[in-house]
Design a protein around this motif. Structure first.
Motif, PDB file in Angstrom:
ATOM      1  N   GLY A  42      -5.715  -1.916 -12.395  1.00 59.81           N
ATOM      2  CA  GLY A  42      -4.558  -2.696 -11.987  1.00 59.81           C
ATOM      3  C   GLY A  42      -5.025  -3.854 -11.130  1.00 59.81           C
ATOM      4  N   ASP A  43      -4.085  -4.720 -10.756  1.00 62.76           N
ATOM      5  CA  ASP A  43      -4.475  -5.825  -9.878  1.00 62.76           C
ATOM      6  C   ASP A  43      -3.611  -5.836  -8.626  1.00 62.76           C
ATOM      7  OD1 ASP A  43      -2.127  -7.444 -10.269  1.00 62.76           O
ATOM      8  OD2 ASP A  43      -2.966  -8.181 -12.127  1.00 62.76           O
ATOM      9  N   LEU A  44      -3.949  -6.717  -7.709  1.00 59.98           N
ATOM     10  CA  LEU A  44      -3.300  -6.722  -6.400  1.00 59.98           C
ATOM     11  C   LEU A  44      -1.833  -7.118  -6.422  1.00 59.98           C
ATOM     12  CD1 LEU A  44      -6.162  -8.135  -4.165  1.00 59.98           C
ATOM     13  CD2 LEU A  44      -5.442  -5.770  -4.457  1.00 59.98           C
ATOM     14  N   SER A  45      -1.306  -7.544  -7.555  1.00 59.49           N
ATOM     15  CA  SER A  45       0.117  -7.840  -7.617  1.00 59.49           C
ATOM     16  C   SER A  45       0.938  -6.593  -7.941  1.00 59.49           C
ATOM     17  CB  SER A  45       0.400  -8.918  -8.672  1.00 59.49           C
ATOM     18  OG  SER A  45       0.113  -8.423  -9.970  1.00 59.49           O
ATOM     19  N   ASP A  46       0.264  -5.480  -8.252  1.00 58.15           N
ATOM     20  CA  ASP A  46       0.986  -4.246  -8.566  1.00 58.15           C
ATOM     21  C   ASP A  46       1.811  -3.795  -7.367  1.00 58.15           C
ATOM     22  OD1 ASP A  46      -0.110  -4.239 -11.044  1.00 58.15           O
ATOM     23  OD2 ASP A  46      -1.473  -2.569 -10.702  1.00 58.15           O
ATOM     24  N   GLU A  47       3.019  -3.379  -7.627  1.00 58.43           N
ATOM     25  CA  GLU A  47       3.934  -2.973  -6.561  1.00 58.43           C
ATOM     26  C   GLU A  47       3.440  -1.751  -5.800  1.00 58.43           C
ATOM     27  OE1 GLU A  47       7.118  -0.554  -9.219  1.00 58.43           O
ATOM     28  OE2 GLU A  47       6.670  -2.617  -9.714  1.00 58.43           O
ATOM     29  N   SER A  48       2.563  -0.974  -6.388  1.00 65.80           N
ATOM     30  CA  SER A  48       2.069   0.234  -5.733  1.00 65.80           C
ATOM     31  C   SER A  48       1.136  -0.087  -4.569  1.00 65.80           C
ATOM     32  CB  SER A  48       1.339   1.118  -6.742  1.00 65.80           C
ATOM     33  OG  SER A  48       0.213   0.431  -7.272  1.00 65.80           O
ATOM     34  N   LEU A  49       0.871  -1.369  -4.329  1.00 69.04           N
ATOM     35  CA  LEU A  49      -0.071  -1.772  -3.287  1.00 69.04           C
ATOM     36  C   LEU A  49       0.501  -1.747  -1.891  1.00 69.04           C
ATOM     37  CD1 LEU A  49      -2.681  -4.396  -3.752  1.00 69.04           C
ATOM     38  CD2 LEU A  49      -2.566  -2.074  -4.456  1.00 69.04           C
ATOM     39  N   VAL A  50       1.782  -1.537  -1.742  1.00 69.41           N
ATOM     40  CA  VAL A  50       2.395  -1.612  -0.419  1.00 69.41           C
ATOM     41  C   VAL A  50       1.647  -0.713   0.570  1.00 69.41           C
ATOM     42  CG1 VAL A  50       4.500  -1.140   0.880  1.00 69.41           C
ATOM     43  CG2 VAL A  50       4.620  -2.270  -1.320  1.00 69.41           C
ATOM     44  N   TRP A  51       1.195   0.438   0.145  1.00 76.74           N
ATOM     45  CA  TRP A  51       0.498   1.355   1.062  1.00 76.74           C
ATOM     46  C   TRP A  51      -0.859   0.822   1.487  1.00 76.74           C
ATOM     47  CZ3 TRP A  51      -4.186   3.706   0.132  1.00 76.74           C
ATOM     48  CH2 TRP A  51      -4.665   3.625  -1.179  1.00 76.74           C
ATOM     49  N   LEU A  52      -1.388  -0.186   0.833  1.00 76.47           N
ATOM     50  CA  LEU A  52      -2.697  -0.725   1.187  1.00 76.47           C
ATOM     51  C   LEU A  52      -2.648  -1.816   2.255  1.00 76.47           C
ATOM     52  CD1 LEU A  52      -4.552  -1.092  -2.228  1.00 76.47           C
ATOM     53  CD2 LEU A  52      -5.099   0.462  -0.375  1.00 76.47           C
ATOM     54  N   LEU A  53      -1.467  -2.228   2.667  1.00 73.15           N
ATOM     55  CA  LEU A  53      -1.357  -3.350   3.598  1.00 73.15           C
ATOM     56  C   LEU A  53      -2.264  -3.254   4.831  1.00 73.15           C
ATOM     57  CD1 LEU A  53       2.407  -4.264   3.425  1.00 73.15           C
ATOM     58  CD2 LEU A  53       0.471  -5.606   2.631  1.00 73.15           C
TER      59      LEU A  53
ATOM     60  N   TYR B 150      -5.264  -2.286   5.096  1.00 71.36           N
ATOM     61  CA  TYR B 150      -6.661  -2.560   4.803  1.00 71.36           C
ATOM     62  C   TYR B 150      -6.960  -4.056   4.901  1.00 71.36           C
ATOM     63  CZ  TYR B 150      -7.302   2.209   3.148  1.00 71.36           C
ATOM     64  OH  TYR B 150      -7.392   3.560   3.067  1.00 71.36           O
ATOM     65  N   GLN B 151      -8.017  -4.385   5.597  1.00 69.83           N
ATOM     66  CA  GLN B 151      -8.367  -5.787   5.840  1.00 69.83           C
ATOM     67  C   GLN B 151      -8.633  -6.554   4.557  1.00 69.83           C
ATOM     68  OE1 GLN B 151     -11.651  -5.738   8.526  1.00 69.83           O
ATOM     69  NE2 GLN B 151     -10.360  -5.542  10.324  1.00 69.83           N
ATOM     70  N   GLU B 152      -9.265  -5.942   3.563  1.00 73.55           N
ATOM     71  CA  GLU B 152      -9.579  -6.703   2.357  1.00 73.55           C
ATOM     72  C   GLU B 152      -8.332  -7.147   1.606  1.00 73.55           C
ATOM     73  OE1 GLU B 152     -10.084  -2.363   1.050  1.00 73.55           O
ATOM     74  OE2 GLU B 152     -10.487  -3.554   2.820  1.00 73.55           O
ATOM     75  N   VAL B 153      -7.253  -6.390   1.662  1.00 73.42           N
ATOM     76  CA  VAL B 153      -6.008  -6.803   1.014  1.00 73.42           C
ATOM     77  C   VAL B 153      -5.367  -7.922   1.833  1.00 73.42           C
ATOM     78  CG1 VAL B 153      -3.700  -6.073   0.308  1.00 73.42           C
ATOM     79  CG2 VAL B 153      -5.658  -4.592  -0.122  1.00 73.42           C
ATOM     80  N   GLN B 154      -5.396  -7.791   3.134  1.00 73.61           N
ATOM     81  CA  GLN B 154      -4.820  -8.827   3.993  1.00 73.61           C
ATOM     82  C   GLN B 154      -5.551 -10.155   3.812  1.00 73.61           C
ATOM     83  OE1 GLN B 154      -5.140  -6.746   7.712  1.00 73.61           O
ATOM     84  NE2 GLN B 154      -3.048  -5.992   7.593  1.00 73.61           N
ATOM     85  N   LYS B 155      -6.856 -10.107   3.620  1.00 73.79           N
ATOM     86  CA  LYS B 155      -7.648 -11.327   3.459  1.00 73.79           C
ATOM     87  C   LYS B 155      -7.330 -12.079   2.169  1.00 73.79           C
ATOM     88  CE  LYS B 155     -11.586  -9.622   6.077  1.00 73.79           C
ATOM     89  NZ  LYS B 155     -12.965  -9.121   5.975  1.00 73.79           N
ATOM     90  N   THR B 156      -6.757 -11.409   1.189  1.00 75.38           N
ATOM     91  CA  THR B 156      -6.447 -12.076  -0.072  1.00 75.38           C
ATOM     92  C   THR B 156      -5.294 -13.054   0.062  1.00 75.38           C
ATOM     93  OG1 THR B 156      -4.843 -10.430  -0.836  1.00 75.38           O
ATOM     94  CG2 THR B 156      -7.170 -10.048  -1.408  1.00 75.38           C
ATOM     95  N   GLY B 157      -4.513 -12.912   1.116  1.00 76.74           N
ATOM     96  CA  GLY B 157      -3.365 -13.797   1.304  1.00 76.74           C
ATOM     97  C   GLY B 157      -2.111 -13.292   0.618  1.00 76.74           C
ATOM     98  N   ILE B 158      -2.170 -12.118   0.030  1.00 75.99           N
ATOM     99  CA  ILE B 158      -0.992 -11.561  -0.639  1.00 75.99           C
ATOM    100  C   ILE B 158       0.000 -11.085   0.398  1.00 75.99           C
ATOM    101  CG2 ILE B 158      -0.179  -9.618  -2.050  1.00 75.99           C
ATOM    102  CD1 ILE B 158      -2.743  -9.899  -3.662  1.00 75.99           C
ATOM    103  N   THR B 159       1.252 -11.417   0.198  1.00 79.76           N
ATOM    104  CA  THR B 159       2.316 -10.946   1.073  1.00 79.76           C
ATOM    105  C   THR B 159       3.323 -10.191   0.222  1.00 79.76           C
ATOM    106  OG1 THR B 159       3.571 -12.986   0.792  1.00 79.76           O
ATOM    107  CG2 THR B 159       2.052 -12.878   2.673  1.00 79.76           C
ATOM    108  N   PHE B 160       4.073  -9.333   0.859  1.00 81.64           N
ATOM    109  CA  PHE B 160       5.077  -8.546   0.148  1.00 81.64           C
ATOM    110  C   PHE B 160       6.433  -8.873   0.730  1.00 81.64           C
ATOM    111  CE2 PHE B 160       1.162  -6.393  -0.584  1.00 81.64           C
ATOM    112  CZ  PHE B 160       1.271  -5.897  -1.869  1.00 81.64           C
TER     113      PHE B 160
END
Length: 148
Positions: free
Chosen positions: A111-122, A124-134
């Motif tokens: 999967g990729d970082l746009s998957d809705e299941s990512l909310v629990w990963l917020l 983690y620093q590597e997800v935050q560094k991507t610039g993705i917001t929910f």
């Protein structure tokens, strides 16, 4: 006190050739090997997890057991699919963006970082560094709250 699970520490797969499995996963996903030897290897999965690869004499593929790997975006999924189908001649499972069995029968979903299941990963620093917001899901895109 209630138990709080922070995620998955590691996964384990079985293969008939650990050295070949390391080459495969390094090539397809760019995994960094942490250590290995004597029929086993450990590869880094993101910042907080690892995959252990153990060599066995006889494989016993599962029917539905599998694990998921996350890549950055749809372009990276496309690249993974290209390598799997063109270079390794593996078949994609129907009805999934990138679901396959590796050369040893282990089932993997990508999967990729746009998957809705990512909310629990917020956290983690590597997800935050991507610039993705929910944001809150809209009525027309229920469940698709990730934006880039």
């Amino acid at each position: 006190m209630a138990v709080h699970v922070y995620g998955c520490n590691h996964i384990v797969i079985e293969v008939t050739d650990a050295k070949e499995a390391v080459k495969f996963y390094s090539d397809v996903f760019g995994l960094e090997m942490l250590r290995g030897g004597e029929g086993a290897a450990w590869c880094k999965l993101g910042e907080h997890q690892f995959m252990a690869i153990f060599e066995v004499e006889q494989l016993q593929p599962d029917r539905v057991k599998h694990f998921g790997l996350m890549v950055r975006d749809a372009e990276q999924i496309k690249e993974v699919r290209r390598k799997l189908t063109k270079k390794y001649k593996l078949k994609m499972a129907p009805h999934f963006r990138c679901d396959f069995r590796d050369p040893w029968g282990n089932r993997i979903q990508v999967g990729d970082l746009s998957d809705e299941s990512l909310v629990w990963l917020l956290p983690y620093q590597e997800v935050q560094k991507t610039g993705i917001t929910f944001s809150k899901p809209s009525r027309t895109r229920a469940g698709k709250g990730a934006t880039t």
